[in-house]
Design a protein around this motif. Structure first.
Motif, PDB file in Angstrom:
ATOM      1  N   LYS B 172       0.845  -1.231   0.144  1.00  0.00           N
ATOM      2  CA  LYS B 172      -0.021   0.121   0.005  1.00  0.00           C
ATOM      3  C   LYS B 172       0.875   1.246  -0.150  1.00  0.00           C
ATOM      4  CE  LYS B 172      -4.084  -1.520   1.873  1.00  0.00           C
ATOM      5  NZ  LYS B 172      -5.068  -1.733   3.119  1.00  0.00           N
ATOM      6  N   ALA B 175       1.704   1.678  -3.297  1.00  0.00           N
ATOM      7  CA  ALA B 175       0.668   2.300  -4.173  1.00  0.00           C
ATOM      8  C   ALA B 175       0.841   3.682  -4.020  1.00  0.00           C
ATOM      9  CB  ALA B 175      -0.551   1.606  -3.802  1.00  0.00           C
ATOM     10  N   GLU B 210      -2.358   0.735  -8.931  1.00  0.00           N
ATOM     11  CA  GLU B 210      -2.591   1.347  -7.555  1.00  0.00           C
ATOM     12  C   GLU B 210      -3.688   0.312  -6.901  1.00  0.00           C
ATOM     13  OE1 GLU B 210      -3.856   5.283  -7.243  1.00  0.00           O
ATOM     14  OE2 GLU B 210      -3.572   5.232  -5.109  1.00  0.00           O
ATOM     15  N   ASN B 214      -2.871  -2.329  -3.823  1.00  0.00           N
ATOM     16  CA  ASN B 214      -3.603  -2.340  -2.487  1.00  0.00           C
ATOM     17  C   ASN B 214      -4.190  -3.586  -2.187  1.00  0.00           C
ATOM     18  OD1 ASN B 214      -3.202   0.342  -1.838  1.00  0.00           O
ATOM     19  ND2 ASN B 214      -4.619   1.346  -3.322  1.00  0.00           N
TER      20      ASN B 214
END
Lengths: 323, 527
Positions: B172, B175, B210, B214
């Motif tokens: 994350k 990301a 992204e 995630n």
């Protein structure tokens, strides 16, 4: 005028009941029910063993209510003309003349004492008067004056020399009230009143026939919620074996209650509500009127008789379901 | 219209019943959610469920929101309110009132007055009590506490889930870098010239990346996604430029060499492929014609994007100066592409370093969970990823991601060619049949030059990197080469071996290795 009647309804009702209670002891509920029946314009049938005060009760009503009263003692040899009246030949100066001699039915309060001792033919003489408030003799129909109601008494059917009332006759009675033996303390009072040498209570006239008619008119205008009416209809429908899912009804009921039964319930419930100082009909009024209004309108089969099932038992079952 | 006293009381009662419904609904939902939460936690002890606690809390929150909404939607009608009021002892007064509210017959008026009087002496609102099921509330609380307690009981599944969570957290973070990259697009002045479609396409792809990062719980999977994005980015640029070239190919309409030139424009792969253009010279007449063509094109209804318009303008200006040649045209195209290339390079650099980080993390090996020794099982390179090519690693500290073909990193001798190697020994790696424990001769040893080795540097086909130990060196440089290799292995090889070498840098790489081989054109250590 109407406003006064409605506002004083409860007081007037209580006054009449109080006055009758002076004479009749231990039958408070019966007194109220008879008065409700009178105000609602219905006929009342009282059933009970001899000596329970049925006839006295009706006679007391006739004394308290200021209106014409007549009593017919039903016996097996009583003929319809003895009730309705007959055409008499009168000898006049210019000759003979036919004249109708009105029978005891031409009154406001008619006491049909021991109604089930007469034959069905004679009993049927009351049918037209009880429902249409008219009497037809020959080709002439006579209108009975308002108010008109029959207060009948009958001995239990199993007694000697009784003829059961036909269904059509029974259906014309708004209530059928069972008179039971008074309680111990009430019996004391009865003895005191009747055989102890005390003076007979003085009864005063509490209501005229006009007042009774007004009270009836006002009572019928009382608001009643649709759901309350619906409940009454549901109860009535549940008495029909083809319209119910209650097994007891299916098993024991030969013929359910007619729509006249609902009319009786609603009319009686309205009067009852007013007599308690309420200006609307509650469900409890309906429930309380179910037994006196519907019990005698429901005809049970032989199986019910064999199983000793009464209409009250079935009505209790129906109420359980509908409530 | 002034509200009747009965109406006011009815409305107040209605509100109270409504609140009661909401509370009841919330309690019911809390009860169900707490049991759900407990089930969730128990399941997490049986099979790994990531973020189980958070998910449980989210479940409870959503359920509570749902319960609240249901409660709000269950607003009682005024008739129902009247029924409730009547049940509390008003004996059908309210119900009858609602029916005869507008009736102005005196008996109805009397009835309303009587109802008002009754309500004065009958505190309806007080009589209606909230029916809070404390038992349910208590049970729910106990179940929740129990669930939290169970959550903290250690278990293998829970440990696995926590480890996955940690990986996901790091992904994350990566990301977020993608998010930064997205923000940067279009902020530079030069980026403004990048076509909108291209921008949109990039943003969409970055969005996807992204999202995937995630949702990912595996470094290698994350690296794979980043790698895909890299390729996509490259293709996008090429596709865009190719379209631009096709659009402007119309400038050569009516020239003698029209067909060839347009063919050249249509065959665009990258700007370096316009070799024929280099030698092309345009006469003044031809330049005039080109200028006219451009004017016609600009007037036409066809929609050219900003980039195309700018390029057309520049070509037009050059033709007006009678200065257009094949070389000049190629320069203009190159210059125009530079903006795109700059952006692409920036993005590629970021993505590459991201992929590198992820792979490095993924290469840390398998941590022993719950005291179990797992590393041994994977020492022989059993970590295969078949999603996109193969990952094969013979050493536990090496890993690569396969691209279009197969990639192998091996501690073996010789240079791999194209294709997948078998397990045969003593093969000469000419046609690329080199594999595990193969002994191969170095390039040039048998007189072959590099052209004999089929297969490109991670462009298409397979690349096998081999470490040669027992290779006979031409100039006796084995030692130094070995030390160089060690340095390279530490710093750059890991990078190189896992990356695609951009085609345009192929020459550079070849030169680099040439220098490593001390200018020996066909020799070297076989990298």
């Amino acid at each position: 005028m109407g406003e006064m009647v409605i506002k004083n309804f409860q007081d007037d009702f209580e006054t009449i009941v109080k006055e009758i209670k002076k004479q009749i002891v231990g039958q408070d509920e019966i007194i109220k029910m008879v008065l409700i029946g009178i105000i609602a314009g219905g006929n009342v049938l009282m059933e009970g063993a001899p000596g329970l005060g049925k006839t006295v009760l009706v006679k007391t009503f006739s004394k308290v209510l200021d209106m014409p009263f007549s009593r017919i003692q039903f016996t097996p040899d009583l003929m319809p003309v003895d009730i309705t009246g007959t055409v008499m030949i009168n000898k006049k100066e210019n000759g003979m003349e036919f004249e109708f001699e009105k029978g005891p039915i031409f009154s406001s309060i008619v006491l049909a004492d021991e109604i089930n001792r007469a034959t069905p033919k004679t009993q049927s003489a009351l049918l037209e008067a009880m429902q249409e408030k008219t009497v037809t003799v020959g080709k002439t129909t006579y209108q009975l004056e308002e108010p008109f109601f029959v207060l009948a008494t009958e001995n239990p059917l199993e007694m000697e020399g009784t003829y059961s009332l036909p269904e059509a006759q029974l259906d014309r009675f708004m209530f059928k009230l069972n008179i039971n033996l008074p309680k111990m303390e009430d019996l004391f009072k009865i003895i005191d009143l009747t055989v102890d040498g005390k003076d007979e209570p003085k009864l005063r006239k509490c209501a005229t026939k006009e007042k009774i008619v007004d009270m009836k008119k006002m009572a019928m205008k009382l608001p009643i919620a649709a759901s309350v009416k619906e409940r009454a209809i549901k109860i009535m429908l549940q008495t029909h074996s083809d319209r119910t899912d209650i097994q007891m009804v299916k098993d024991y009921v030969k013929c359910g209650v007619s729509p006249r039964g609902i009319q009786s319930i609603i009319a009686a419930a309205k009067v009852k509500a007013l007599s308690e100082g309420r200006f609307h009909v509650a469900l409890e009024d309906i429930y309380q009127m179910v037994f006196p209004c519907l019990g005698h309108r429901m005809f049970l089969n032989f199986k019910a008789m064999a199983d000793q099932i009464t209409s009250d038992t079935i009505l209790r079952e129906i109420l359980k379901k509908v409530k | 219209m002034k509200k009747n006293k009965i109406d006011i009381i009815l409305n107040k009662l209605r509100r109270k019943i409504w609140i009661s419904n909401i509370v009841k609904s919330l309690i019911d939902v809390l009860f169900i959610a707490s049991i759900g939460f407990l089930c969730f936690i128990i399941i997490a002890h049986i099979t790994p469920v990531v973020y189980v606690f958070n998910k449980g809390l989210i479940l409870i929150t959503y359920m509570i929101i749902l319960g609240f909404i249901v409660g709000v939607l269950r607003r009682p009608s005024i008739v129902k309110t009247a029924l409730v009021g009547d049940k509390l002892g008003l004996k059908q007064r309210l119900e009858t009132y609602l029916e005869y509210k507008n009736c102005d017959v005196f008996i109805c008026e009397i009835f309303k007055e009587e109802t008002e009087d009754t309500l004065d002496n009958f505190n309806l609102l007080k009589k209606y009590k909230f029916n809070i099921q404390w038992k349910k509330v208590l049970i729910s609380c106990v179940v929740c506490v129990l669930s939290v307690g169970i959550y903290f009981i250690p278990s293998l599944s829970m440990d696995k889930a926590i480890e996955k969570q940690d990986i996901n957290k790091e992904l994350k973070e990566e990301a977020k870098n993608i998010s930064e990259l997205k923000k940067n697009i279009g902020q530079d002045e030069e980026d403004e010239n990048i076509s909108e479609n291209y921008k949109k396409e990039i943003l969409l792809s970055l969005d996807n990346l992204e999202k995937k990062l995630n949702k990912s719980f595996d470094y290698n999977e994350g690296a794979l996604q980043v790698s895909d994005m890299e390729k996509k980015l490259k293709k996008m640029n090429s596709k865009n430029t190719s379209e631009d070239m096709k659009c402007i190919a119309g400038i050569f309409d009516g020239l003698d060499n029209e067909e060839n030139l347009q063919k050249e424009m249509f065959s665009y792969k990258n700007v370096n492929t316009y070799n024929k253009l280099n030698n092309e010279e345009f006469t003044d007449k031809e330049q005039e014609r080109i200028s006219e063509n451009i004017k016609t094109m600009q007037k036409s209804s066809k929609n050219y994007n900003d980039k195309q318009k700018e390029l057309l303008n520049k070509i037009k200006t050059t033709t007006e100066d009678k200065n257009l040649s094949g070389n000049k045209l190629q320069e203009l195209i190159k210059k125009d592409n530079k903006k795109m290339e700059k952006f692409e390079k920036d993005a590629q650099t970021k993505l590459t370093s991201m992929k590198e980080r992820l792979l490095a993390k993924g290469n840390e090996g398998f941590k022993s969970l719950g005291g179990e020794e797992k590393g041994a099982d994977f020492a022989k390179g059993e970590n295969d990823d078949h999603k996109n090519g193969e990952i094969n690693n013979e050493k536990s500290d090496q890993m690569a991601i396969g691209d279009d073909g197969n990639q192998r990193i091996k501690s073996s001798s010789g240079v791999g060619g194209s294709g997948i190697g078998g397990d045969s020994e003593d093969d000469v790696a000419k046609e690329g049949k080199v594999d595990k424990n193969n002994k191969v001769t170095r390039l040039g040893e048998d007189g072959n030059n590099r052209s004999n080795v089929k297969g490109n540097w991670q462009n298409e086909g397979s690349i096998t990197n081999k470490y040669s130990e027992d290779v006979i060196l031409v100039n006796g440089e084995f030692k130094s080469m070995d030390s160089m290799y060690n340095i390279f292995k530490k710093e750059g090889m890991e990078y190189i071996s896992k990356q695609e070498i951009p085609l345009e840098h192929r020459q550079l790489v070849i030169e680099y290795f040439d220098k490593l081989n001390r200018g020996q054109q066909n020799g070297g250590n076989g990298y």
